[in-house]
Scaffold this motif. Structure first.
Motif, short mmCIF file in Angstrom:
data_model
loop_
_atom_site.label_atom_id
_atom_site.label_comp_id
_atom_site.label_asym_id
_atom_site.label_seq_id
_atom_site.Cartn_x
_atom_site.Cartn_y
_atom_site.Cartn_z
N GLY A 173 0.84 -1.44 -0.31
CA GLY A 173 -0.19 0.15 0.11
C GLY A 173 0.57 1.03 -0.27
N VAL A 174 1.88 1.02 -0.11
CA VAL A 174 2.86 2.31 0.33
C VAL A 174 3.81 2.91 -1.44
CG1 VAL A 174 4.97 3.32 1.76
CG2 VAL A 174 2.94 1.97 2.74
N CYS A 175 3.79 3.49 -2.27
CA CYS A 175 4.14 3.04 -3.20
C CYS A 175 5.63 4.33 -2.81
CB CYS A 175 3.53 5.57 -4.22
SG CYS A 175 4.57 5.77 -5.44
N PHE A 176 6.53 3.21 -3.55
CA PHE A 176 8.03 3.46 -3.15
C PHE A 176 8.79 5.27 -3.89
CE2 PHE A 176 9.92 -0.80 -2.14
CZ PHE A 176 9.24 -0.64 -0.43
N GLY A 177 7.82 5.37 -4.78
CA GLY A 177 8.71 6.45 -5.45
C GLY A 177 8.11 7.92 -4.01
N GLU A 178 7.08 7.80 -3.94
CA GLU A 178 6.26 9.14 -2.91
C GLU A 178 7.13 9.33 -1.85
OE1 GLU A 178 3.85 11.31 -3.03
OE2 GLU A 178 3.74 10.19 -5.59
N VAL A 179 7.95 7.89 -1.30
CA VAL A 179 8.16 8.00 -0.66
C VAL A 179 10.13 8.07 -0.64
CG1 VAL A 179 10.06 6.38 1.09
CG2 VAL A 179 7.71 5.90 0.77
N VAL A 180 11.12 8.30 -1.38
CA VAL A 180 11.84 9.32 -2.20
C VAL A 180 11.17 10.64 -2.53
CG1 VAL A 180 13.48 9.23 -3.75
CG2 VAL A 180 12.22 6.54 -3.07
N LYS A 181 10.46 10.82 -2.76
CA LYS A 181 10.07 11.98 -3.33
C LYS A 181 10.37 12.95 -1.76
CE LYS A 181 6.60 14.79 -5.59
NZ LYS A 181 5.19 14.71 -5.68
N GLU A 182 9.03 12.50 -0.90
CA GLU A 182 9.12 13.15 0.41
C GLU A 182 10.42 13.16 0.40
OE1 GLU A 182 5.94 11.87 3.22
OE2 GLU A 182 4.62 11.84 0.79
N GLY A 183 11.52 12.58 0.94
CA GLY A 183 12.92 12.00 1.90
C GLY A 183 13.58 13.13 1.24
N THR A 184 13.60 13.17 -0.12
CA THR A 184 14.45 14.19 -0.37
C THR A 184 14.14 15.41 -0.47
OG1 THR A 184 13.81 13.75 -2.86
CG2 THR A 184 15.92 12.46 -2.23
N GLN A 185 13.31 15.87 -0.71
CA GLN A 185 12.20 17.04 -0.29
C GLN A 185 12.98 17.79 0.85
OE1 GLN A 185 8.63 16.66 -1.68
NE2 GLN A 185 8.62 17.46 -3.48
N PHE A 186 12.41 16.57 2.21
CA PHE A 186 12.92 17.23 3.26
C PHE A 186 14.66 17.23 3.49
CE2 PHE A 186 15.44 15.84 7.38
CZ PHE A 186 14.52 15.97 8.07
N LEU A 187 15.13 16.79 2.87
CA LEU A 187 17.09 16.68 2.42
C LEU A 187 17.08 18.48 1.93
CD1 LEU A 187 18.37 13.47 1.34
CD2 LEU A 187 18.03 14.43 4.12
N ILE A 188 16.45 18.43 1.15
CA ILE A 188 16.36 19.59 0.17
C ILE A 188 16.23 21.04 1.39
CG2 ILE A 188 15.94 21.42 -1.43
CD1 ILE A 188 15.90 19.09 -3.47
N ARG A 189 15.58 21.03 1.58
CA ARG A 189 14.59 21.83 2.71
C ARG A 189 15.23 21.80 3.87
NH1 ARG A 189 9.78 19.01 2.75
NH2 ARG A 189 10.09 18.11 4.98
N GLN A 190 16.24 21.14 3.80
CA GLN A 190 17.43 21.25 5.63
C GLN A 190 18.83 22.25 4.64
OE1 GLN A 190 15.74 20.57 8.11
NE2 GLN A 190 14.52 20.15 6.91
N GLN A 191 18.68 22.13 3.58
CA GLN A 191 20.15 23.20 2.94
C GLN A 191 20.26 23.59 3.11
OE1 GLN A 191 20.48 21.47 -1.25
NE2 GLN A 191 23.21 21.25 -0.44
N GLY A 192 21.13 24.54 3.71
CA GLY A 192 21.80 25.83 4.00
C GLY A 192 21.90 26.83 2.58
N GLY A 193 22.18 27.82 2.77
CA GLY A 193 22.88 28.54 1.51
C GLY A 193 24.66 28.11 1.51
N ASP A 194 25.31 27.74 2.10
CA ASP A 194 26.58 27.24 1.31
C ASP A 194 26.22 25.83 1.31
OD1 ASP A 194 25.96 25.98 3.97
OD2 ASP A 194 27.98 26.30 5.36
N GLY A 195 25.27 25.12 1.72
CA GLY A 195 24.95 23.30 0.55
C GLY A 195 25.65 22.63 2.18
N ARG A 196 25.41 23.55 3.03
CA ARG A 196 25.87 22.43 4.27
C ARG A 196 23.85 21.75 4.09
NH1 ARG A 196 28.80 22.46 9.18
NH2 ARG A 196 28.46 20.72 10.14
N ILE A 197 24.04 20.50 4.80
CA ILE A 197 22.33 19.60 4.29
C ILE A 197 22.56 19.38 6.37
CG2 ILE A 197 21.07 18.18 4.35
CD1 ILE A 197 22.15 17.51 1.60
#
Lengths: 545, 162
Positions: free
Chosen positions: A308-332
């Motif tokens: 019942g879980v779409c793996f594509g959605e899992v990756v999408k949400e996970g990567t979006q989370f990481l991108i949201r944590q990235q600072g202007g200098d590139g540090r995550i």
């Protein structure tokens, strides 16, 4: 009348073409040709039977045995409750105990040896031979049967069982030899005996000789996996672990290291008993969990749905989370460089897998930050941090992003200087860094590989991070067909498959717990280890991109 | 990055591929490599579902086997035996030796049909032969095997093995 062609004669050999029978009665040459071919067909069937070849049937629809069995069990149980007390008088203990002859599972099979059907006889003989020593007492009785046909078969099968046992013992003795090639050959031969070799291997797995004990344990794991023990036949270990990870991804796309919870999208949500890991490293474990999905080929574009879980959605949400944590200098992330490296690897692999612009800039920024943070000594802090930096450089290089030669030289030198023969994790990372940097291998690498092979994965001692580093390093050292990788890979599979939680009724089904690493981290790392051989190609001899 | 789909093959299928590759005459390492190539082809998402997965994998195995034979020098010696459990003096070894002397296609037909137990339709699909032709191939292969065995050991001896 002209003679039929070989196509028609072959049907006569198989015995399913009545039309040609009349011709064969009249035509001597065709009759003779068919008889020769039949003789060879029988001989081949006999040889295949002797080798214990299981007949491969055309693909069948998978029967949902579990629900069926559960339904039958429930119906039976209810009937017992309803009818049992009223209708069944208590059975004396003596009667409940089956007689010696009725108890033998081999007895009904032995009766089939007396069948008039050759096929039934052959199948029964094969089953009895596969049962091995379990069937011996029944065969001894059968050897005194009044039925001559059964007596002859029983004698023949007993001889075969004795011969096979003798051969298996010989091969097991060879598992203790010093020469790895001898051991490999003996292992290959033992695997072909299937379950017949299991009792002898179980004894060997308790031997005092560590070489024999290890080899026997590995072979047992292989045989059990091939037979379907522990569910490995129906669902692959990486898939069920990814399902576990997907169920434990938080609403914001991240995974929590210190407070893992089940966020099952279909069932109830809440604490599930998963073991916590270190504090303040959610970004790192989110990177690791995403790497497990990306390593298996799932990206944000995947539509594959499991449980019942779409793996594509899992990756999408996970990567979006990481991108949201990235600072202007590139540090995550803000604190640990290790978190940054694990998250960077995930973004780099997502970019490599999809080529998407969504990931391109964040991945490049994270890489630039990584390169800028390299110390003068070539490392990035301690071995935990620098080790993951090696993966960042490797992922970037695989994606075709520019990694300066100086960065490779720096980390290679740092790993070599900090390698300690007693610290196997550092040894593995140094081996990996040398091979990835130089794209060849030397005597130092052989020594390092040898050291790693002295500490093979064992189920009672899960060290997921070390296993991942050593798996990656040894695969680069001589994978996919070298001795070091083969030896390591067998032990790894044995240890990892044995320790994966296999109780379907528990929330932990599919996960691992690694000492001090928590369930999320342990599961992601072990999944990555299992994915080693298809995550990256071997780079020996290949230029940097 | 190689994978675009997960490798979630039944381990039994992988073991069958290795065994079939060994019976086609490859040493254990080559057999493992061939089987691994099949699995990687599956991992890359090459399976379109137009046949059964087993048939598709065996077909890849056969194609890679042919490629491998072509890529080797013509002067390289052909494997003379088909791998299997070691035994000293029994019929199996002699049959394997005889199979090793057959042309590749005939050997493949007999290995897939009798040792792997596949139905004709599946063997035909794997080897890319019409089913009727495959029946004829199988008959000729059995005749060729008879010639090799009887030529070397004599008819009486071969009859004793049955």
């Amino acid at each position: 009348m002209s003679c039929p062609g070989p196509e028609i004669l072959m049907r006569a050999v198989d015995g399913d073409d009545a039309e040609v029978v009349d011709h064969l009665n009249e035509c001597g040459p065709c009759r003779e040709r068919t008889a020769r071919a039949r003789m060879m067909a029988s001989l081949l069937r006999e040889a295949a039977f002797e080798e214990g070849v299981e007949r491969v049937r055309p693909a069948r629809r998978r029967v949902p045995w579990f629900p069926l069995a559960a339904a039958v069990f429930l119906i039976g149980f209810c009937l017992v409750l309803i009818v049992g007390d009223r209708s069944a008088p208590p059975v004396p203990a003596e009667e409940r105990r089956p007689s010696a002859t009725q108890d033998e599972p081999a007895d009904p099979i032995i009766q089939k040896l007396g069948s008039s059907s050759f096929r039934e006889q052959g199948e029964a003989a094969q089953q009895l031979e596969e049962m091995g020593t379990e069937a011996l007492s029944a065969l001894e009785r059968a050897a005194k049967s009044e039925n001559e046909q059964i007596r002859e078969w029983a004698d023949k099968i007993r001889k075969r069982i004795a011969e096979t046992d003798r051969r298996i013992q010989e091969l097991i003795a060879q598992l203790a030899r010093e020469n790895p090639e001898d051991r490999r050959k003996a292992g290959d031969a033992l695997v072909t005996y299937g379950r017949r070799a299991v009792p002898a291997l179980e004894t060997a797995a308790k031997s005092e000789n560590p070489r024999l004990r290890g080899a026997a344990a590995n072979l047992l794991a292989l045989l059990r996996a091939a037979r379907g023990g522990g569910g490995a036949d129906t669902e692959s270990a990486p898939i069920i672990s990814l399902v576990w990870l997907a169920r434990h991804q938080g609403p914001g796309g991240s995974w929590s290291a210190e407070d893992p919870r089940c966020y099952d999208r279909l069932k109830s949500q809440g604490k599930c008993g998963a073991a916590p890991g270190a504090n303040d490293c959610d970004i790192g474990v989110t990177g690791l969990a995403l790497l497990a999905f990306l390593g298996a080929g799932y990206s944000n574009l995947s539509k594959d749905t499991y449980d019942g879980v779409c793996f594509g959605e899992v990756v999408k949400e996970g990567t979006q989370f990481l991108i949201r944590q990235q600072g202007g200098d590139g540090r995550i992330g803000g604190k640990s460089m290790r978190d940054h490296f694990q998250a960077t690897c995930a973004l780099l692999e997502a970019f490599g897998l999809t080529g998407s612009k969504l990931f391109e800039e964040p991945a490049k920024k994270a890489l630039r930050f990584t390169l800028n943070m390299q110390n003068r000594d070539g490392g990035w802090g301690d071995s935990d941090e620098s080790g993951w930096a090696v993966y960042v450089l490797f992922s970037a290089d695989t994606d075709g992003l520019a990694v300066p030669r100086s960065a490779w030289d720096g980390i290679r030198g740092w790993c070599e200087r900090s390698a300690n023969p007693k610290d196997l994790k550092a040894t593995a990372l140094a081996l990996l860094a040398r091979i990835l940097s130089d794209r060849n291998r030397g005597p130092k690498d052989s020594e390092a590989a040898e050291r790693l092979l002295h500490d093979l994965p064992e189920p009672h001692d899960i060290r997921a991070e070390y296993w991942l580093h050593a798996s990656t390093a040894l695969y680069q050292y001589d994978g996919p067909s070298g001795d070091a990788w083969s030896t390591w890979s067998r032990s790894l599979k044995n240890a990892v498959l044995k320790t994966q939680r296999s109780d379907r009724m528990q929330c932990g089904y599919g996960s691992w717990e690694s000492a001090g690493e928590g369930n999320v981290s342990g599961t992601a790392l072990n999944t990555l280890s299992l994915e080693t051989y298809y995550r990256y190609a071997n780079v020996l001899g290949a230029p940097h991109k | 990055m190689i994978a675009t789909r997960p490798v979630d093959l039944d381990p039994k299928l992988a073991a069958e591929l290795v065994r079939a590759a060994r019976r086609l005459g490859h040493n254990p390492t080559d057999a493992e490599d061939l089987a691994q190539e099949c699995m990687l082809a599956y991992a890359r998402g090459g399976f379109q579902g137009r046949s059964s997965l087993r048939t598709w994998l065996y077909r890849i195995l056969w194609n890679r086997h042919v490629d491998l034979l072509r890529s080797r020098h013509a002067s390289a010696p052909r494997p003379e035996t088909i791998s299997g459990p070691e035994s000293d003096d029994d019929v199996r070894r002699l049959v394997r030796e005889a199979l090793g002397r057959l042309p590749d296609l005939q050997r493949a037909v007999l290995v897939l049909r009798y040792f792997e137990g596949l139905p004709y339709a599946e063997v035909a699909e794997i080897l890319d032969r019409p089913e009727g032709t495959l029946h004829a191939d199988c008959f000729r292969a059995l005749e060729a095997l008879y010639d090799v065995l009887v030529g070397k050991h004599g008819l009486e001896k071969v009859k004793e093995w049955l």
